[in-house]
Design a protein around this motif. Structure first.
Motif, PDB file in Angstrom:
ATOM      1  N   LEU A 102      -7.279   4.749   5.529  1.00 19.35           N
ATOM      2  CA  LEU A 102      -7.823   3.387   5.460  1.00 19.35           C
ATOM      3  C   LEU A 102      -8.894   3.196   6.446  1.00 19.35           C
ATOM      4  O   LEU A 102      -8.592   3.181   7.454  1.00 19.35           O
ATOM      5  CB  LEU A 102      -6.573   2.362   5.479  1.00 19.35           C
ATOM      6  N   ILE A 125      -1.389 -11.947  10.287  1.00 18.19           N
ATOM      7  CA  ILE A 125      -0.887 -11.055   9.384  1.00 18.19           C
ATOM      8  C   ILE A 125       0.224 -10.376  10.079  1.00 18.19           C
ATOM      9  O   ILE A 125       0.336  -9.992  11.294  1.00 18.19           O
ATOM     10  CB  ILE A 125      -2.137 -10.131   9.252  1.00 18.19           C
ATOM     11  N   THR A 137       1.905  -5.795   3.568  1.00 14.91           N
ATOM     12  CA  THR A 137       0.945  -6.618   4.675  1.00 14.91           C
ATOM     13  C   THR A 137       0.965  -8.045   3.824  1.00 14.91           C
ATOM     14  O   THR A 137       0.603  -8.255   2.898  1.00 14.91           O
ATOM     15  CB  THR A 137      -0.641  -6.002   4.679  1.00 14.91           C
ATOM     16  N   ASN A 162       0.740  -1.351  -0.060  1.00 16.09           N
ATOM     17  CA  ASN A 162      -0.067   0.033   0.139  1.00 16.09           C
ATOM     18  C   ASN A 162       0.882   1.285  -0.049  1.00 16.09           C
ATOM     19  O   ASN A 162       1.821   1.296   0.785  1.00 16.09           O
ATOM     20  CB  ASN A 162      -0.864   0.190   1.284  1.00 16.09           C
ATOM     21  N   HIS A 195      -9.567  -2.415  12.343  1.00 14.27           N
ATOM     22  CA  HIS A 195      -8.317  -1.479  12.278  1.00 14.27           C
ATOM     23  C   HIS A 195      -8.327  -0.666  11.067  1.00 14.27           C
ATOM     24  O   HIS A 195      -9.252  -0.697   9.957  1.00 14.27           O
ATOM     25  CB  HIS A 195      -7.251  -2.589  12.160  1.00 14.27           C
ATOM     26  N   TYR A 204       0.679   5.273   0.714  1.00 12.15           N
ATOM     27  CA  TYR A 204      -0.107   6.553   1.291  1.00 12.15           C
ATOM     28  C   TYR A 204       0.871   7.592   1.034  1.00 12.15           C
ATOM     29  O   TYR A 204       1.872   7.660   1.172  1.00 12.15           O
ATOM     30  CB  TYR A 204      -0.279   6.472   2.712  1.00 12.15           C
ATOM     31  N   ASP A 219      -9.718  -7.833   8.252  1.00 15.88           N
ATOM     32  CA  ASP A 219      -9.015  -8.642   7.234  1.00 15.88           C
ATOM     33  C   ASP A 219      -9.693  -9.933   7.131  1.00 15.88           C
ATOM     34  O   ASP A 219      -9.325 -10.685   8.218  1.00 15.88           O
ATOM     35  CB  ASP A 219      -7.479  -8.599   7.515  1.00 15.88           C
ATOM     36  N   ARG A 272       0.204 -11.962   4.087  1.00 15.10           N
ATOM     37  CA  ARG A 272      -1.153 -12.795   4.458  1.00 15.10           C
ATOM     38  C   ARG A 272      -0.966 -14.222   3.918  1.00 15.10           C
ATOM     39  O   ARG A 272      -0.051 -14.297   2.842  1.00 15.10           O
ATOM     40  CB  ARG A 272      -2.469 -12.399   3.959  1.00 15.10           C
ATOM     41  N   HIS A 277     -11.675  -1.432   9.108  1.00 19.02           N
ATOM     42  CA  HIS A 277     -12.155  -2.905   8.283  1.00 19.02           C
ATOM     43  C   HIS A 277     -11.511  -3.827   9.279  1.00 19.02           C
ATOM     44  O   HIS A 277     -10.668  -3.993   9.996  1.00 19.02           O
ATOM     45  CB  HIS A 277     -11.464  -2.635   6.838  1.00 19.02           C
ATOM     46  N   SER A 281       2.326  -6.872   9.129  1.00 19.28           N
ATOM     47  CA  SER A 281       2.329  -5.512   8.495  1.00 19.28           C
ATOM     48  C   SER A 281       3.586  -4.624   8.894  1.00 19.28           C
ATOM     49  O   SER A 281       3.924  -4.488   9.843  1.00 19.28           O
ATOM     50  CB  SER A 281       1.183  -5.053   8.968  1.00 19.28           C
ATOM     51  N   TRP A 317      -0.221  -9.612  14.105  1.00 19.10           N
ATOM     52  CA  TRP A 317      -1.527 -10.109  14.911  1.00 19.10           C
ATOM     53  C   TRP A 317      -1.930 -11.240  14.443  1.00 19.10           C
ATOM     54  O   TRP A 317      -1.966 -11.603  13.094  1.00 19.10           O
ATOM     55  CB  TRP A 317      -2.670  -8.892  14.864  1.00 19.10           C
ATOM     56  N   ILE A 354      -6.306   3.187   9.042  1.00 18.80           N
ATOM     57  CA  ILE A 354      -5.155   4.172   9.226  1.00 18.80           C
ATOM     58  C   ILE A 354      -5.870   5.442   9.152  1.00 18.80           C
ATOM     59  O   ILE A 354      -6.557   5.690   8.213  1.00 18.80           O
ATOM     60  CB  ILE A 354      -4.077   3.944   7.977  1.00 18.80           C
TER      61      ILE A 354
HETATM   62  C1  MD6 Z   1      -1.668   0.033   7.116  1.00 16.75           C
HETATM   63  N1  MD6 Z   1      -2.766  -2.073   7.483  1.00 16.75           N
HETATM   64  O1  MD6 Z   1      -0.820  -0.279   7.770  1.00 16.75           O
HETATM   65  C2  MD6 Z   1      -2.850  -0.791   6.739  1.00 16.75           C
HETATM   66  N2  MD6 Z   1      -4.266  -5.244   8.387  1.00 16.75           N
HETATM   67  O2  MD6 Z   1      -1.275   0.367   5.918  1.00 16.75           O
HETATM   68  C3  MD6 Z   1      -3.820  -2.987   7.548  1.00 16.75           C
HETATM   69  O3  MD6 Z   1      -4.804  -2.789   7.119  1.00 16.75           O
HETATM   70  C4  MD6 Z   1      -3.396  -4.204   8.471  1.00 16.75           C
HETATM   71  O4  MD6 Z   1      -1.411  -3.147   9.532  1.00 16.75           O
HETATM   72  C5  MD6 Z   1      -4.088  -6.253   9.193  1.00 16.75           C
HETATM   73  C6  MD6 Z   1      -2.936  -6.092   9.897  1.00 16.75           C
HETATM   74  C7  MD6 Z   1      -2.369  -5.253  10.071  1.00 16.75           C
HETATM   75  C8  MD6 Z   1      -2.378  -4.075   9.269  1.00 16.75           C
END
Ligand code: MD6
Ligand code: FE
Length: 224
Positions: A129, A144, A209, A121, A188, A123, A134, A211, A132, A146, A179, A190
């Motif tokens: 974000l 996951i 991220t 991703n 979770h 930004y 996952d 998975r 949501h 990240s 996590w 951002i």
């Molecule tokens: C982000 N992260 O950090 C978006 N999902 O840009 C996530 O959506 C995320 O950081 C699941 C577990 C950890 C994360």
């Protein structure tokens, strides 16, 4: 604004839940290698802004590497072996990515994590974000992992319903959030990124991220 201290602290861990941790600065030793690989990956599968099922354009730019990539369009979210923009398979997941994800997972108590998908991703200030879960992955026992690179962001970490209260966790260049288990389905997100500049990435944050998107398969165990 320029941060004098881009990494708030390194080497420790922050506990977000029973099975959710921030490993502070865990990716710092290989951050430059990660950035070089990301630069290559985006020549094959460029960052793009996908459409959500609700018809919104995501403010986050995204691409993927690995056997499976996360995609979104009007029909929904899914993992796909091909990049819909190019028709080609997603770029191969670099070994450095795989090893980082495995070692961060085991550091957090998740042994035998083998990711098959890495969502990347991008930004810029103002990008966010929304909260949501996952839950597009088929094997929810896998955690996951990240990885945050570039300018800081505030990670919101909530409960199992959208309306539950959240804690706000700053994430810095090199931090790794892991996590899973009982915390795997927490909401979770951002918060909108504040204007900032990072010494290497400039006015950007990149998040990797990792998975395991494919279903549980006993062949994945290679203990014997
Ligand atoms: C982000 N992260 O950090 C978006 N999902 O840009 C996530 O959506 C995320 O950081 C699941 C577990 C950890 C994360
Ligand atoms: Fe997420």
């Amino acid at each position: 604004m320029i941060d004098l201290f881009e990494n708030e602290n390194t080497g420790g861990r922050e506990i977000l839940g029973m099975e959710a941790f921030v490993l502070k600065g865990f990716a710092l030793p290989i951050a430059n290698e990660l950035l070089a690989k990301i630069a290559f990956i985006q020549t094959l599968s460029p960052f793009r802004h996908m459409t959500t099922p609700g018809g919104h354009t995501m403010s986050v730019g995204l691409t993927n590497c690995g056997q499976l990539g996360w995609t979104s369009d009007r029909r929904g979210y899914k993992y796909s072996a091909l990049d819909p923009a190019t028709g080609n398979p997603w770029p191969v997941m670099p070994n450095e990515f795989l090893e980082l994800a495995k070692s961060a997972a085991s550091e957090a108590g998740f042994v035998n994590f083998v990711p098959d998908a890495c969502l990347i991703n991008k930004y810029i200030p103002g990008t966010k974000l929304s909260l949501h879960q996952d839950k597009d992955e088929q094997d929810l026992r896998a955690p996951i992992v990240s990885v945050s690179l570039g300018i800081p962001a505030v990670f919101q970490f909530g409960g199992f319903e959208r309306g539950a209260s959240t804690i706000k966790v700053p994430l810095f260049h090199g931090d790794v959030v892991v996590w899973g288990g009982v915390d795997r389905l927490r909401f979770h997100g951002i918060l909108p990124l504040k204007p900032n500049s990072h010494s290497i990435l400039g006015e950007q944050r990149i998040n990797l991220t990792f998975r395991k998107a494919s279903p549980f398969n006993s062949n994945n165990f290679n203990a014997f």
